[in-house]
Design a protein around this motif. Structure first.
Motif, PDB file in Angstrom:
ATOM      1  N   LEU A  66       0.844  -1.182   0.000  1.00  0.00           N
ATOM      2  CA  LEU A  66       0.000   0.000   0.000  1.00  0.00           C
ATOM      3  C   LEU A  66       0.885   1.238   0.000  1.00  0.00           C
ATOM      4  O   LEU A  66       1.794   1.355   0.818  1.00  0.00           O
ATOM      5  CB  LEU A  66      -0.893  -0.008   1.250  1.00  0.00           C
ATOM      6  CG  LEU A  66      -1.923   1.088   1.391  1.00  0.00           C
ATOM      7  CD1 LEU A  66      -2.941   1.048   0.250  1.00  0.00           C
ATOM      8  CD2 LEU A  66      -2.638   0.951   2.728  1.00  0.00           C
ATOM      9  N   TYR A  67       0.629   2.158  -0.933  1.00  0.00           N
ATOM     10  CA  TYR A  67       1.463   3.345  -1.101  1.00  0.00           C
ATOM     11  C   TYR A  67       0.617   4.597  -0.947  1.00  0.00           C
ATOM     12  O   TYR A  67      -0.488   4.674  -1.487  1.00  0.00           O
ATOM     13  CB  TYR A  67       2.121   3.349  -2.487  1.00  0.00           C
ATOM     14  CG  TYR A  67       3.088   2.213  -2.676  1.00  0.00           C
ATOM     15  CD1 TYR A  67       4.438   2.397  -2.431  1.00  0.00           C
ATOM     16  CD2 TYR A  67       2.654   0.969  -3.095  1.00  0.00           C
ATOM     17  CE1 TYR A  67       5.339   1.361  -2.591  1.00  0.00           C
ATOM     18  CE2 TYR A  67       3.543  -0.071  -3.255  1.00  0.00           C
ATOM     19  CZ  TYR A  67       4.881   0.131  -2.998  1.00  0.00           C
ATOM     20  OH  TYR A  67       5.771  -0.912  -3.151  1.00  0.00           O
ATOM     21  N   PHE A  68       1.148   5.568  -0.216  1.00  0.00           N
ATOM     22  CA  PHE A  68       0.514   6.876  -0.056  1.00  0.00           C
ATOM     23  C   PHE A  68       1.445   7.918  -0.655  1.00  0.00           C
ATOM     24  O   PHE A  68       2.640   7.916  -0.381  1.00  0.00           O
ATOM     25  CB  PHE A  68       0.280   7.185   1.428  1.00  0.00           C
ATOM     26  CG  PHE A  68      -0.614   6.194   2.103  1.00  0.00           C
ATOM     27  CD1 PHE A  68      -1.990   6.317   2.008  1.00  0.00           C
ATOM     28  CD2 PHE A  68      -0.080   5.131   2.815  1.00  0.00           C
ATOM     29  CE1 PHE A  68      -2.814   5.401   2.618  1.00  0.00           C
ATOM     30  CE2 PHE A  68      -0.905   4.211   3.430  1.00  0.00           C
ATOM     31  CZ  PHE A  68      -2.276   4.341   3.329  1.00  0.00           C
ATOM     32  N   ARG A  69       0.901   8.820  -1.479  1.00  0.00           N
ATOM     33  CA  ARG A  69       1.721   9.814  -2.182  1.00  0.00           C
ATOM     34  C   ARG A  69       1.106  11.206  -2.061  1.00  0.00           C
ATOM     35  O   ARG A  69      -0.117  11.350  -2.004  1.00  0.00           O
ATOM     36  CB  ARG A  69       1.826   9.453  -3.656  1.00  0.00           C
ATOM     37  CG  ARG A  69       2.400   8.080  -3.893  1.00  0.00           C
ATOM     38  CD  ARG A  69       2.362   7.721  -5.372  1.00  0.00           C
ATOM     39  NE  ARG A  69       2.812   6.365  -5.556  1.00  0.00           N
ATOM     40  CZ  ARG A  69       2.018   5.334  -5.821  1.00  0.00           C
ATOM     41  NH1 ARG A  69       0.720   5.525  -5.946  1.00  0.00           N
ATOM     42  NH2 ARG A  69       2.517   4.122  -5.977  1.00  0.00           N
ATOM     43  N   ALA A  70       1.979  12.218  -2.056  1.00  0.00           N
ATOM     44  CA  ALA A  70       1.526  13.610  -2.065  1.00  0.00           C
ATOM     45  C   ALA A  70       2.574  14.433  -2.802  1.00  0.00           C
ATOM     46  O   ALA A  70       3.761  14.094  -2.793  1.00  0.00           O
ATOM     47  CB  ALA A  70       1.340  14.134  -0.652  1.00  0.00           C
ATOM     48  N   GLY A  71       2.145  15.497  -3.457  1.00  0.00           N
ATOM     49  CA  GLY A  71       3.095  16.313  -4.194  1.00  0.00           C
ATOM     50  C   GLY A  71       2.576  17.710  -4.484  1.00  0.00           C
ATOM     51  O   GLY A  71       1.400  18.015  -4.293  1.00  0.00           O
ATOM     52  N   GLN A 130      -0.133  23.750  -7.485  1.00  0.00           N
ATOM     53  CA  GLN A 130      -1.131  22.703  -7.641  1.00  0.00           C
ATOM     54  C   GLN A 130      -0.757  21.484  -6.801  1.00  0.00           C
ATOM     55  O   GLN A 130       0.204  20.791  -7.112  1.00  0.00           O
ATOM     56  CB  GLN A 130      -1.247  22.319  -9.109  1.00  0.00           C
ATOM     57  CG  GLN A 130      -2.429  21.460  -9.425  1.00  0.00           C
ATOM     58  CD  GLN A 130      -2.578  21.310 -10.921  1.00  0.00           C
ATOM     59  OE1 GLN A 130      -1.662  20.868 -11.590  1.00  0.00           O
ATOM     60  NE2 GLN A 130      -3.722  21.691 -11.438  1.00  0.00           N
ATOM     61  N   PRO A 131      -1.513  21.198  -5.747  1.00  0.00           N
ATOM     62  CA  PRO A 131      -1.233  20.013  -4.933  1.00  0.00           C
ATOM     63  C   PRO A 131      -1.860  18.762  -5.545  1.00  0.00           C
ATOM     64  O   PRO A 131      -2.777  18.843  -6.365  1.00  0.00           O
ATOM     65  CB  PRO A 131      -1.897  20.346  -3.601  1.00  0.00           C
ATOM     66  CG  PRO A 131      -3.037  21.228  -3.977  1.00  0.00           C
ATOM     67  CD  PRO A 131      -2.567  22.020  -5.178  1.00  0.00           C
ATOM     68  N   VAL A 140      -7.650  24.634  -5.413  1.00  0.00           N
ATOM     69  CA  VAL A 140      -6.779  25.669  -4.853  1.00  0.00           C
ATOM     70  C   VAL A 140      -5.906  26.320  -5.913  1.00  0.00           C
ATOM     71  O   VAL A 140      -5.344  27.380  -5.691  1.00  0.00           O
ATOM     72  CB  VAL A 140      -5.895  25.110  -3.713  1.00  0.00           C
ATOM     73  CG1 VAL A 140      -6.767  24.639  -2.572  1.00  0.00           C
ATOM     74  CG2 VAL A 140      -4.998  24.002  -4.199  1.00  0.00           C
ATOM     75  N   SER A 141      -5.790  25.713  -7.073  1.00  0.00           N
ATOM     76  CA  SER A 141      -5.014  26.261  -8.178  1.00  0.00           C
ATOM     77  C   SER A 141      -5.974  26.756  -9.252  1.00  0.00           C
ATOM     78  O   SER A 141      -7.184  26.578  -9.149  1.00  0.00           O
ATOM     79  CB  SER A 141      -4.089  25.177  -8.740  1.00  0.00           C
ATOM     80  OG  SER A 141      -3.327  25.671  -9.804  1.00  0.00           O
TER      81      SER A 141
END
Length: 105
Positions: free
Chosen positions: A37-42, A61-62, A85-86
């Motif tokens: 299981l992978y969690f990602r944010a950028g 841009q998140p 938000v963008s």
């Protein structure tokens, strides 16, 4: 992870630009749980925009996502620009992958 995307095809609306090169920084992080299981944010798409009154402001841009890895098969989901938000629209991105190579155990 930190990426710097460089383009040479003209002046783009990115954070770092000149007549010769445009540089678009991108940052991201990924955590995994037992390599399944992978969690990602950028953050990406840094831009300087002009407001109606002639002043300038910056936008970013998140994105975030989750992935599942089962042997040779993986499923990924990403939400880009949650909450608008963008200046761009929000997007839902799904991807499926099937590996054809041998898996080393």
């Amino acid at each position: 992870m930190l990426d710097l995307v460089a383009t040479f095809d003209g002046r783009r609306n990115v954070l770092l630009r000149s007549k010769l090169i445009s540089l678009d920084p991108r940052v991201g992080i990924e955590f995994d749980y037992k390599k399944v299981l992978y969690f990602r944010a950028g953050l990406n798409n840094f831009q300087k925009l002009k407001d109606f009154d002639g002043s300038f402001y910056y936008t970013i841009q998140p994105s975030f996502g989750i992935g599942l890895q089962f042997s040779r098969f993986s499923v990924d989901y990403a939400m880009v620009n949650p909450g608008n938000v963008s200046v761009g629209l929000n997007s839902h991105v799904f991807s499926l992958k099937l590996g054809l190579n041998d898996i080393k155990k």
